[in-house]
Design an enzyme around this catalytic site. Structure first.
Site: not given
Ligand code: GH3
Ligand code: MG
Ligand code: MG
Length: 468
Positions: A344, A55, A9, A370, A335
């Site tokens: 996945d 105003m 105001d 994982e 992967n």
């Molecule tokens: P270790 O036997 O010692 O566990 O070996 P590792 O290869 O399983 O372990 P590391 O931690 O080196 O790799 C884990 C992988 O998981 C790396 C990452 O890209 C993958 N990852 C994590 N989340 C996801 C996901 O949502 N989808 C996919 N496809 N891969 C994933």
């Molecule tokens: Mg692993």
């Molecule tokens: Mg791991």
């Protein structure tokens, strides 16, 4: 109710008057003396409500309101225009500028406070909705002045046919759907059967008491949260605080300006819509907040909430708890060799395999990339090792076929660390840490293995032997 209110105001005495009334109700008040400084103030202090004079030299209240409503950062802040006269023209202009409500000078304290409280409640609701939307990862920027969507449904409880017809005319002209019911008992029954967005109640219903009807609306499930607009006469103002007590959301004093009626009704419809949105968002965001989208398992956040709860139960010496930390072996290789999409698929397959192999009382969550964690109540370390071995076995039998021409089956294995509650391991962190260290040992021992964790300082071997 605490809130920050900006009073604008150009006459210092007017500012002080409103400031005193609002401060007495424990609102925090900030002030500005013209449109430009009001805009700066909004930017700096983010108020919950703005009371603006019309105003003012330079930028007037209409322009200020237009600018605030055009800016997405301030569009959701309710603006109340304080008009010098009960000027219908000003109200129309104010509505066009996006004003949420009007007050007439000299400002009646009771009217001021109830309007302010009503709008602040609404503001708090929109704030909550904005936060939840942001959390839920949806687009933010809720438009406070967004079109109201489908026609709103009004129930008018009014014993005078003439008054009811007038209300119906005004609201229908605004695109709303109106039902009229003169009898309060019939209105109560009707409100349970049909879904109304806003209830309009005349305080004087012949022999019946409008406030009693409002109380009835508030006490039944179907209309507990439905906005109630009370219609009163000038000399009924003293009963207003009783009305607010009962849960009336807003009110109109007869004779009212049709623009005011529409503005208030729109505000009430918005309130109702926000409430509905909040409810459904709450439901969505609960499930979204606690589940992992890839696997459908619980997520890490839920895991910790759940573990806290479970660990809390351990005070009862009859309760035990075991935890498995499961990690896919050499998953990175999967992967790298076959692509993330196939990775996945493997993740989902392993997740479902683990979930299928558990009791109903057990809980499994995706802990990280994982890695999975299983929480098992009433389970000894030895029993947990049994479950871990069974799960490892089941995963190793899964049939993953690699993408591409040759379609070779891909063996997948997991390693498991086991932790169980004891005097030394009786917190969430200690359990997780113990399972994590055991998992590390399992990996070191060559993978596709189960190892039982030990609290720091305890001999690993002795517990392994105990686990059998
Ligand atoms: P270790 O036997 O010692 O566990 O070996 P590792 O290869 O399983 O372990 P590391 O931690 O080196 O790799 C884990 C992988 O998981 C790396 C990452 O890209 C993958 N990852 C994590 N989340 C996801 C996901 O949502 N989808 C996919 N496809 N891969 C994933
Ligand atoms: Mg692993
Ligand atoms: Mg791991």
């Amino acid at each position: 109710m605490s809130a920050r209110i900006l009073v604008v105001d150009d006459v210092p005495a007017n500012v002080r008057l409103l400031e005193a009334k609002l401060t007495a109700e424990y609102f925090q008040v900030i002030t500005a003396h013209d449109g430009a400084s009001a805009l700066a103030c909004v930017e700096e202090h983010n108020p919950d409500l703005i009371l603006s004079d019309i105003m003012m030299p330079g930028m007037d209240g209409f322009e200020l309101c237009e600018r605030l409503k055009a800016d997405p950062r301030s569009a959701h802040i309710p603006v109340v225009m304080v008009t010098a006269l009960n000027e219908a023209r000003d109200r129309v202009r104010g509505l066009e500028a996006g004003a949420d409500d009007f007050l007439t000078k000299p400002v009646n304290t009771l009217v001021l406070i109830s309007r302010v409280k009503s709008l602040i409640r609404l503001k708090h609701m929109t704030d909550e909705l904005r936060v939840r939307r942001a959390t839920a990862g949806r687009e933010i920027g809720l438009d406070f002045n967004a079109p109201l969507g489908r026609r709103a449904r009004f129930l008018i409880v009014e014993n005078s046919r003439l008054a009811a017809e007038q209300l119906t005319r005004e609201l229908s002209a605004d695109g709303q759907e109106v039902t009229w019911e003169p009898d309060p008992d019939a209105a109560t029954v009707l409100s349970r059967r049909e879904d109304f967005d806003v209830l309009i109640v005349n305080l004087r219903l012949g022999q019946a008491d409008g406030l009693r009807l409002c109380a009835a609306f508030r006490s039944q499930e179907q209309t507990r949260h439905t906005p109630i607009l009370l219609i009163i006469d000038d000399n009924d103002l003293p009963r207003l605080s009783q009305g607010m007590e009962v849960g009336v959301t807003d009110y109109l004093v007869r004779p009212f300006d049709p623009n005011e009626l529409r503005a208030r009704c729109r505000t009430q419809v918005r309130r109702r819509r926000y409430h509905d949105q909040l409810k459904s968002l709450l439901f969505d965001s609960v499930s979204m907040a606690y589940s992992d989208p890839l696997t459908g398992l619980f997520n890490r956040r839920y895991l910790f909430a759940h573990l806290e709860h479970k660990v809390g139960e351990l005070d009862d010496s009859t309760k035990r708890l075991a935890v498995l930390m499961i990690d896919i072996d050499r998953f990175k290789l999967v992967n790298d060799s076959f692509g993330h999409g196939f990775g996945d698929e493997v993740l989902r397959g392993v997740a479902h395999c683990i979930a299928d192999g558990l009791r109903d009382s057990d809980m499994v969550a995706r802990y990280g990339g994982e890695e999975f964690v299983v929480v098992m109540p009433n389970t000894t370390a030895a029993e947990a090792v049994g479950v871990a071995d069974r799960l490892r076995e089941a995963v190793s039998r899964l049939n993953f076929v690699t993408p591409g021409a040759d379609k070779t089956p891909l063996p997948v294995t997991v390693s498991v660390g086991v932790a169980s509650s004891s005097a030394a391991v009786s917190t969430v962190d200690a359990l997780i840490e113990s399972a994590d260290r055991a998992l590390y040992e399992a990996k070191r021992s060559g993978r596709n293995a189960t190892v039982v964790g030990t609290p720091y300082g305890t001999s690993h071997d002795s517990l392994c032997a105990e686990a059998g």
